[in-house]
Design an enzyme around this catalytic site. Structure first.
Site, PDB file in Angstrom:
ATOM      1  N   LYS A  31      25.314  -7.351   1.766  1.00  0.00           N
ATOM      2  CA  LYS A  31      24.801  -8.639   2.082  1.00  0.00           C
ATOM      3  C   LYS A  31      23.414  -8.717   2.469  1.00  0.00           C
ATOM      4  O   LYS A  31      22.353  -8.781   1.622  1.00  0.00           O
ATOM      5  CB  LYS A  31      25.352  -9.564   3.045  1.00  0.00           C
ATOM      6  CG  LYS A  31      25.011 -10.887   3.189  1.00  0.00           C
ATOM      7  CD  LYS A  31      25.654 -11.217   4.503  1.00  0.00           C
ATOM      8  CE  LYS A  31      25.396 -11.107   5.996  1.00  0.00           C
ATOM      9  NZ  LYS A  31      26.008 -12.330   6.683  1.00  0.00           N
ATOM     10  N   ASP A  90      27.045 -14.639   2.069  1.00  0.00           N
ATOM     11  CA  ASP A  90      27.160 -14.626   2.999  1.00  0.00           C
ATOM     12  C   ASP A  90      28.885 -15.762   3.758  1.00  0.00           C
ATOM     13  O   ASP A  90      28.785 -16.217   2.576  1.00  0.00           O
ATOM     14  CB  ASP A  90      25.554 -15.218   3.692  1.00  0.00           C
ATOM     15  CG  ASP A  90      25.348 -16.396   3.269  1.00  0.00           C
ATOM     16  OD1 ASP A  90      25.957 -17.365   2.242  1.00  0.00           O
ATOM     17  OD2 ASP A  90      24.472 -17.432   4.024  1.00  0.00           O
TER      18      ASP A  90
END
Length: 243
Positions: free
Chosen positions: A134, A152
């Site tokens: 991420k 996320d």
């Protein structure tokens, strides 16, 4: 090696692709200003800020990074920093001891492995302390213009509600990344991430989404999870993200 053609089973459903891209087009119209909400001037600042953004708001990170980077402007300086000083500067972001470990550790790794320069490759980034896919995709997409999907909590929630991924896939961020990526041209991935995250922060909240004030309600299978009355829903819309 020749590129292997996807089988019919691997190709996403055409109707799903069309619906997903329609939602993206509407979100692009709704949030023309969408982008990274972390303040940064270079890849190093974005990398550190992104690691610090875990379990806190971008606004809170933006409040402390000017002090942090004024004192420790690069990887070499942060790697050699006084630990207690770093902890005090970033204390308000929460989990400050663990975050200090990560940002000082990744700074040391940058100095040792990459001459203090943030690498522009996913494989190199994810080997740094505290850096997962991420964070790596945030840095690649926003500092290096390399397309990537930022899975996320907001992104994951929305693609599940939109039924772009099934429940099993939704439990795995990497599978989610690949499944959603298959629905869109690679060039769209970074901005798709921004727009989904903005929508999740401003309208499609976790506990009470503003369904009645949602620009993509017509194409959303989860319509009705939140208030559908336009007036009630409008009160839930925020101009700035909650997180």
């Amino acid at each position: 090696m020749p590129v292997r053609e996807k089988s019919e089973q691997e190709r996403p459903d055409t109707a799903l692709v069309r619906r997903a891209r329609k939602i993206h087009r509407v979100l692009a119209e709704t949030y023309p200003e969408a982008g990274c909400e972390l303040d940064f001037r270079n890849p190093f600042e974005l990398l550190v800020a992104t690691v610090m953004s875990a379990q806190t708001t971008d606004r809170r990170v933006n409040a402390v990074t000017p002090v942090l980077f004024a004192r420790y402007p690069d990887a070499a300086a942060l790697a050699a920093a006084d630990r207690s000083d770093v902890e005090e500067i970033i204390r308000s972001t929460g989990f400050f001891r663990a975050k200090t470990d990560s940002i000082m550790g990744l700074s040391a790794a940058l100095v040792e492995r990459h001459g203090g320069v943030v690498p522009g490759r996913l494989d190199d980034l994810v080997k740094l302390p505290g850096v997962g896919r991420k964070t790596a995709n945030v840095v690649l997409g926003n500092a290096f213009d390399v397309p990537g999907l930022t899975v996320d909590t907001h992104f994951a929630r929305l693609v599940r509600r939109f039924e772009w991924v099934d429940e099993a896939t939704a439990k795995d961020p990497v599978r989610t990344e690949h499944a959603v990526g298959a629905l869109f041209p690679r060039k769209d991935w970074t901005m798709l991430s921004h727009r989904l995250i903005w929508h999740g922060r401003r309208r499609c909240h976790a506990r009470k989404p503003a369904c009645g004030a949602c620009p993509v309600a017509h194409w959303c299978p989860a319509f009705g999870e939140g208030p559908t009355d336009p007036v009630v829903a409008a009160a839930l819309v925020t101009k700035q993200g909650r997180a």
